[in-house]
Design an enzyme around this catalytic site. Structure first.
Site, PDB file in Angstrom:
ATOM      1  N   PRO A  38       9.578  21.478 -35.941  1.00 32.33           N
ATOM      2  CA  PRO A  38      10.744  22.366 -36.339  1.00 32.33           C
ATOM      3  C   PRO A  38      12.181  22.062 -35.639  1.00 32.33           C
ATOM      4  O   PRO A  38      12.840  22.289 -36.651  1.00 32.33           O
ATOM      5  CB  PRO A  38      10.405  23.736 -36.619  1.00 32.33           C
ATOM      6  CG  PRO A  38       9.075  24.231 -34.851  1.00 32.33           C
ATOM      7  CD  PRO A  38       8.553  22.779 -35.179  1.00 32.33           C
ATOM      8  N   TYR A  59      21.593  15.138 -39.463  1.00 32.47           N
ATOM      9  CA  TYR A  59      20.843  16.955 -39.282  1.00 32.47           C
ATOM     10  C   TYR A  59      21.293  17.160 -40.848  1.00 32.47           C
ATOM     11  O   TYR A  59      20.819  17.571 -41.482  1.00 32.47           O
ATOM     12  CB  TYR A  59      21.632  17.245 -38.419  1.00 32.47           C
ATOM     13  CG  TYR A  59      21.651  19.003 -38.288  1.00 32.47           C
ATOM     14  CD1 TYR A  59      20.971  19.238 -37.749  1.00 32.47           C
ATOM     15  CD2 TYR A  59      22.021  19.979 -38.629  1.00 32.47           C
ATOM     16  CE1 TYR A  59      19.738  20.830 -37.050  1.00 32.47           C
ATOM     17  CE2 TYR A  59      21.215  21.828 -38.773  1.00 32.47           C
ATOM     18  CZ  TYR A  59      20.208  21.354 -37.769  1.00 32.47           C
ATOM     19  OH  TYR A  59      20.459  22.962 -37.490  1.00 32.47           O
TER      20      TYR A  59
HETATM   21  C1  PHB Z   1      14.886  29.078 -38.777  1.00 34.18           C
HETATM   22  O1  PHB Z   1      13.691  29.267 -39.003  1.00 34.18           O
HETATM   23  O2  PHB Z   1      16.495  29.605 -39.461  1.00 34.18           O
HETATM   24  C2  PHB Z   1      15.156  27.553 -38.316  1.00 34.18           C
HETATM   25  C3  PHB Z   1      14.359  26.550 -37.333  1.00 34.18           C
HETATM   26  C4  PHB Z   1      14.409  25.546 -36.948  1.00 34.18           C
HETATM   27  C5  PHB Z   1      15.809  25.092 -36.649  1.00 34.18           C
HETATM   28  C6  PHB Z   1      16.907  25.565 -37.904  1.00 34.18           C
HETATM   29  C7  PHB Z   1      16.306  27.177 -38.444  1.00 34.18           C
HETATM   30  O3  PHB Z   1      15.705  23.501 -36.660  1.00 34.18           O
END
Ligand code: PHB
Ligand code: APR
Length: 389
Positions: free
Chosen positions: A292, A384
């Protein structure tokens, strides 16, 4: 029963594809294993690339997202008790939108309802048949009755644990996987975010992320053991650990409160090749998983949907199958680049068990390069905000 495209899976990939095809006059049926409430109860990342924002617009589903989403034109990276900013606007002409995946899915379901889309929930025993012929069909059962839908194509949008990928014969399918030796413990709390931009933190105690959903809903994560259990973590223990992993100025500003959700997610990189077998096309988590870090899961699913939508429009509109024939190659070219970014960012930011002092120095040197070097920041910003489709 007959339709043009059967979409297996009513997550964001399947629903977005359904709405885009509806706009092109292509008829779809969505088959979802769970109830709608269950699908809308899942909490996932909330950073949308421009490509996905544009697709939501093309699907006519962007009104609430535009009104309630937050535009972010930079992010903070913390290490060694300090922070620096990567400015997206300085290096690209794009920004990202912070808007929860759950909300994206809700908006897509509302749109599907209002356009009369055919959706079946709580279906069981979905089976994709004859996908390697010109006459594929899908069978499933619901409330004890068996059904059959004949179709032109099947879109496998049923996530990592679905049936679509496994329909591709093992001697055709090749899978690539990397499992990381840690997970993320995440909480959602009705507190104002600690900062107006996300903070990704590399600390000796492990990674931490400060994210958000809106002005009074925050999402925080800390790296944990894969074998850990959310029940081992009181809210206080979570907040204490988070404070230790972020720079002092952020720790002091942190507003804490009771968590309204707490869960652990494993980290995995996974790709299945090819993403097409005959008249079956894989989209999203059915074909690939990213760790993630960088929030590429939903965004990569969206680029698959884009290529498949284009291919199917070309097929139905112009009778030209070039787009669907190229689908797997085009989708995978972008998937692998996004895999690389997610792997790089994960490797840079986490504490790895058994990591040597040298490994740590390498992480710090790379973070210093990113902090001090314009080109390194440009490469990070470009990935990004999302590579072009
Ligand atoms: C989120 O759940 O807000 C989230 C997860 C991973 C990321 C950024 C935001 O890299
Ligand atoms: N039959 C019908 N539906 C199924 C089946 C099946 N055999 N197996 C799974 N499903 C459903 C799941 O219940 C789920 O609702 O398919 C859906 C797949 O949704 P997701 O897992 O959310 O996958 P996808 O739509 O590709 O979304 C992309 O981005 O942030 C990432 O992983 C995150 O979900 C996210 C993804």
């Amino acid at each position: 029963m007959r339709t043009q495209v059967v979409i297996v899976g009513g997550g964001p990939s399947g629903l977005l594809l359904g709405q885009l095809l509806h706009k092109a006059g292509v008829e779809t049926v969505v088959l979802e294993r769970q109830s709608r409430e269950y699908v809308l109860g899942r909490i996932r990342a909330g950073v949308l690339e421009r490509g996905l924002v544009d697709l939501m617009g093309q699907a006519g589903v962007d009104a609430r997202m535009k009104a309630e989403g937050f535009v972010h034109d930079g992010t903070l990276i913390a290490y060694d008790n300090d922070m620096f900013r990567v400015d997206f606007a300085a290096h690209t002409d794009a920004t990202v939108l912070v808007y929860g995946q759950t909300e994206v899915t809700r908006d897509l379901y509302d749109a599907r309802d209002s356009t009369g889309g055919d959706t079946h929930f709580e279906v069981e025993e979905v089976s994709i048949q004859d996908a390697d012929t010109d006459a594929p069909f899908v069978t499933y059962s619901q409330h004890g009755q068996t059904h059959r839908i004949d179709c032109d194509f099947v879109a496998g949008c049923d996530g990592f644990h679905g049936v679509s990928r496994k329909t591709i014969p093992e001697d055709v399918r090749r899978e690539y996987e990397k499992v990381y030796p840690f997970g993320w413990l995440g909480i959602l709390s009705e507190t104002p975010p600690v900062n107006d931009e996300l903070i990704y933190a590399n600390s000796d105690r492990g990674f931490a992320l400060c994210s958000m959903r809106n002005a009074n809903l925050s999402r925080y994560y800390i790296q944990c053991e894969t074998s850990d259990d959310p029940a081992n973590w009181t809210d206080e223990a979570f907040w204490d650990e988070l404070r230790r992993r972020i720079p002092p100025q952020a720790a002091e500003a942190l507003v804490t409160g009771p968590s309204i959700e707490k869960s652990i997610a494993p980290l995995r990189s996974f790709v299945c090749e090819p993403m097409r077998w005959g008249r079956l096309f894989l989209c999203g988590d059915a074909a690939h998983i990213v760790p993630p870090t960088g929030a590429k899961g939903l965004n990569t699913a969206a680029s698959d949907v884009h290529y498949l939508n284009q291919g199917l429009r070309q097929y139905y509109g112009e009778g030209d199958s070039a787009g669907i024939d190229q689908y797997s190659i085009r989708a995978l070219a972008r998937v692998w680049k996004t895999q690389r970014f997610s792997w790089w960012f994960s490797t840079l930011m986490h504490h790895f068990p058994g990591q040597t002092e040298f490994d740590k120095k390498m992480q710090l040197a790379e973070l210093a390069l990113l902090r001090d070097n314009n080109e390194a920041q440009a490469a990070m910003a470009l990935n990004y905000v999302g590579l072009p489709y």
